[in-house]
Design a protein around this motif. Structure first.
Motif, short mmCIF file in Angstrom:
data_model
loop_
_atom_site.label_atom_id
_atom_site.label_comp_id
_atom_site.label_asym_id
_atom_site.label_seq_id
_atom_site.Cartn_x
_atom_site.Cartn_y
_atom_site.Cartn_z
N GLU A 23 0.82 -1.21 0.00
CA GLU A 23 0.00 0.00 0.00
C GLU A 23 0.86 1.26 0.00
N THR A 61 -2.37 4.79 5.55
CA THR A 61 -3.00 3.52 5.86
C THR A 61 -1.99 2.38 5.82
N LEU A 65 -0.94 -0.07 8.84
CA LEU A 65 -1.07 -1.52 8.67
C LEU A 65 0.24 -2.23 9.00
N ASN A 80 -7.62 -0.07 11.50
CA ASN A 80 -7.27 -0.52 10.16
C ASN A 80 -8.49 -0.91 9.35
N GLN A 84 -9.20 1.07 6.00
CA GLN A 84 -9.17 0.30 4.75
C GLN A 84 -10.48 0.47 3.97
N THR A 87 -10.44 3.98 2.51
CA THR A 87 -9.50 4.01 1.40
C THR A 87 -10.08 3.30 0.18
N GLY A 136 -7.38 -3.31 0.25
CA GLY A 136 -8.13 -2.72 1.35
C GLY A 136 -9.31 -3.58 1.78
N ALA A 140 -9.67 -5.51 5.36
CA ALA A 140 -10.82 -5.21 6.20
C ALA A 140 -11.60 -6.49 6.55
#
Length: 181
Positions: A23, A61, A65, A80, A84, A87, A136, A140
Protein backbone atom coordinates in the motif's frame (compact mmCIF):
# COMPACT_ATOMS: atom_id res chain seq x y z
CA UNK A 1 -7.04 -4.03 25.04
CA UNK A 2 -5.17 -7.07 23.88
CA UNK A 3 -6.14 -9.74 21.42
CA UNK A 4 -6.39 -13.46 22.06
CA UNK A 5 -3.65 -15.64 20.62
CA UNK A 6 -5.97 -17.02 17.95
CA UNK A 7 -6.97 -13.48 16.95
CA UNK A 8 -3.34 -12.45 16.57
CA UNK A 9 -2.66 -15.58 14.51
CA UNK A 10 -5.70 -14.94 12.29
CA UNK A 11 -4.72 -11.30 11.73
CA UNK A 12 -1.08 -12.10 11.03
CA UNK A 13 -2.11 -14.81 8.56
CA UNK A 14 -3.13 -11.98 6.23
CA UNK A 15 0.50 -10.78 6.15
CA UNK A 16 -0.37 -7.21 7.20
CA UNK A 17 3.23 -5.99 7.05
CA UNK A 18 3.60 -7.09 3.44
CA UNK A 19 0.23 -5.66 2.39
CA UNK A 20 1.05 -2.43 4.22
CA UNK A 21 4.34 -2.15 2.32
CA UNK A 22 2.49 -2.73 -0.96
CA UNK A 23 0.00 0.00 0.00
CA UNK A 24 2.85 2.41 0.75
CA UNK A 25 4.41 1.71 -2.66
CA UNK A 26 1.06 2.12 -4.44
CA UNK A 27 0.44 5.37 -2.55
CA UNK A 28 3.85 6.77 -3.50
CA UNK A 29 3.30 5.71 -7.12
CA UNK A 30 -0.15 7.33 -7.13
CA UNK A 31 1.15 10.61 -5.72
CA UNK A 32 4.08 10.70 -8.16
CA UNK A 33 2.11 9.86 -11.30
CA UNK A 34 -0.76 12.14 -10.31
CA UNK A 35 1.67 15.02 -9.86
CA UNK A 36 3.09 14.39 -13.34
CA UNK A 37 -0.39 14.46 -14.91
CA UNK A 38 -1.27 17.55 -12.85
CA UNK A 39 1.76 19.38 -14.26
CA UNK A 40 1.02 18.28 -17.84
CA UNK A 41 -2.73 18.91 -18.01
CA UNK A 42 -4.30 21.49 -15.79
CA UNK A 43 -7.88 21.00 -17.00
CA UNK A 44 -8.40 17.76 -15.02
CA UNK A 45 -7.19 19.26 -11.73
CA UNK A 46 -10.13 18.13 -9.56
CA UNK A 47 -9.64 14.49 -10.43
CA UNK A 48 -5.90 14.68 -9.94
CA UNK A 49 -6.19 16.43 -6.57
CA UNK A 50 -8.49 13.64 -5.39
CA UNK A 51 -5.89 11.11 -6.56
CA UNK A 52 -3.10 12.92 -4.70
CA UNK A 53 -5.19 12.89 -1.51
CA UNK A 54 -5.96 9.21 -2.12
CA UNK A 55 -2.25 8.47 -2.53
CA UNK A 56 -1.42 10.25 0.73
CA UNK A 57 -4.20 8.32 2.45
CA UNK A 58 -2.79 5.06 1.06
CA UNK A 59 0.63 5.88 2.47
CA UNK A 60 -0.82 6.63 5.93
CA UNK A 61 -3.00 3.52 5.86
CA UNK A 62 -0.04 1.40 4.77
CA UNK A 63 2.13 2.73 7.61
CA UNK A 64 -0.62 1.98 10.12
CA UNK A 65 -1.07 -1.52 8.67
CA UNK A 66 2.66 -2.25 8.98
CA UNK A 67 2.56 -1.07 12.59
CA UNK A 68 -0.50 -3.22 13.31
CA UNK A 69 1.33 -6.19 11.79
CA UNK A 70 4.19 -5.73 14.24
CA UNK A 71 2.12 -5.15 17.39
CA UNK A 72 -1.54 -5.96 16.83
CA UNK A 73 -4.12 -4.71 19.29
CA UNK A 74 -7.89 -4.38 19.13
CA UNK A 75 -7.60 -0.64 18.63
CA UNK A 76 -5.14 -0.93 15.74
CA UNK A 77 -7.08 -3.73 14.05
CA UNK A 78 -10.34 -1.80 14.36
CA UNK A 79 -8.72 1.39 13.09
CA UNK A 80 -7.27 -0.52 10.16
CA UNK A 81 -10.67 -1.93 9.28
CA UNK A 82 -12.22 1.54 9.17
CA UNK A 83 -9.30 3.12 7.28
CA UNK A 84 -9.17 0.30 4.75
CA UNK A 85 -12.88 0.70 4.00
CA UNK A 86 -12.51 4.48 3.64
CA UNK A 87 -9.50 4.01 1.40
CA UNK A 88 -11.41 1.47 -0.73
CA UNK A 89 -14.24 4.01 -1.12
CA UNK A 90 -11.74 6.69 -2.21
CA UNK A 91 -10.17 4.19 -4.62
CA UNK A 92 -13.54 3.52 -6.23
CA UNK A 93 -14.24 7.26 -6.56
CA UNK A 94 -10.77 7.87 -8.03
CA UNK A 95 -11.23 4.96 -10.42
CA UNK A 96 -14.52 6.42 -11.65
CA UNK A 97 -13.09 9.89 -12.11
CA UNK A 98 -10.01 8.72 -13.99
CA UNK A 99 -11.83 6.14 -16.12
CA UNK A 100 -13.91 9.03 -17.43
CA UNK A 101 -10.76 10.61 -18.87
CA UNK A 102 -9.63 7.53 -20.83
CA UNK A 103 -8.77 7.64 -23.63
CA UNK A 104 -7.34 11.07 -23.11
CA UNK A 105 -7.77 13.40 -26.08
CA UNK A 106 -6.04 16.75 -26.15
CA UNK A 107 -7.74 19.78 -27.62
CA UNK A 108 -4.63 21.47 -28.95
CA UNK A 109 -1.46 20.45 -30.70
CA UNK A 110 0.47 20.64 -27.41
CA UNK A 111 -1.76 18.00 -25.84
CA UNK A 112 -1.45 15.67 -28.83
CA UNK A 113 2.25 15.28 -28.15
CA UNK A 114 1.56 13.95 -24.66
CA UNK A 115 -1.61 11.90 -25.28
CA UNK A 116 0.21 8.58 -25.31
CA UNK A 117 2.10 9.41 -22.11
CA UNK A 118 -1.01 10.58 -20.28
CA UNK A 119 -3.03 7.55 -21.41
CA UNK A 120 -0.30 5.25 -20.09
CA UNK A 121 -0.10 7.10 -16.78
CA UNK A 122 -3.89 7.11 -16.37
CA UNK A 123 -4.02 3.37 -17.17
CA UNK A 124 -1.32 2.72 -14.57
CA UNK A 125 -3.23 4.81 -12.03
CA UNK A 126 -6.42 2.86 -12.69
CA UNK A 127 -4.60 -0.45 -12.25
CA UNK A 128 -2.99 0.69 -9.02
CA UNK A 129 -6.33 1.96 -7.67
CA UNK A 130 -7.99 -1.38 -8.40
CA UNK A 131 -5.15 -3.23 -6.67
CA UNK A 132 -5.29 -0.89 -3.65
CA UNK A 133 -9.08 -1.36 -3.44
CA UNK A 134 -8.72 -5.15 -3.48
CA UNK A 135 -6.01 -5.03 -0.80
CA UNK A 136 -8.13 -2.72 1.35
CA UNK A 137 -11.20 -4.94 1.15
CA UNK A 138 -9.21 -8.11 1.86
CA UNK A 139 -7.51 -6.55 4.90
CA UNK A 140 -10.82 -5.21 6.20
CA UNK A 141 -12.53 -8.60 5.84
CA UNK A 142 -9.66 -10.47 7.47
CA UNK A 143 -9.59 -7.90 10.27
CA UNK A 144 -13.29 -8.44 10.95
CA UNK A 145 -12.68 -12.18 10.87
CA UNK A 146 -9.80 -11.89 13.31
CA UNK A 147 -11.86 -9.83 15.73
CA UNK A 148 -15.03 -11.88 15.61
CA UNK A 149 -14.69 -15.53 14.65
CA UNK A 150 -11.32 -16.22 16.24
CA UNK A 151 -12.50 -14.84 19.59
CA UNK A 152 -15.21 -17.50 19.68
CA UNK A 153 -12.53 -20.21 19.70
CA UNK A 154 -10.86 -18.66 22.74
CA UNK A 155 -14.06 -18.02 24.68
CA UNK A 156 -15.46 -21.55 24.19
CA UNK A 157 -14.55 -23.57 27.26
CA UNK A 158 -12.60 -26.72 26.56
CA UNK A 159 -13.39 -29.42 29.09
CA UNK A 160 -10.49 -30.76 31.08
CA UNK A 161 -9.83 -34.42 30.46
CA UNK A 162 -9.35 -35.16 34.18
CA UNK A 163 -12.70 -33.64 35.11
CA UNK A 164 -14.79 -35.38 32.45
CA UNK A 165 -12.93 -38.37 31.01
CA UNK A 166 -15.91 -39.50 28.89
CA UNK A 167 -16.15 -36.22 26.95
CA UNK A 168 -15.68 -36.88 23.26
CA UNK A 169 -15.09 -40.62 23.64
CA UNK A 170 -18.41 -41.59 22.11
CA UNK A 171 -19.83 -43.30 25.17
CA UNK A 172 -22.42 -41.59 27.34
CA UNK A 173 -21.23 -40.04 30.56
CA UNK A 174 -22.55 -41.62 33.74
CA UNK A 175 -23.74 -39.45 36.53
CA UNK A 176 -22.45 -39.98 40.06
CA UNK A 177 -25.86 -41.23 41.23
CA UNK A 178 -26.11 -43.98 38.61
CA UNK A 179 -22.57 -45.18 39.13
CA UNK A 180 -23.37 -46.19 42.70
CA UNK A 181 -26.56 -48.08 41.85
Amino acid sequence: MSLYASQIKAFKSAEPKTLGAVEIIIGALTVTLSTVVYKLHYHIQREIIILIVNGAQLIITGILLVHAGRRPSKCLVGTNIVLQLVTAAFDIVGFGLIARQLPFRGESYYYRDTEFLVNGILGTLIGSLVLACIIGLVVALLGVYALSVSAIKEMTPIPNATINPHYGSGEPARSAMRAGN
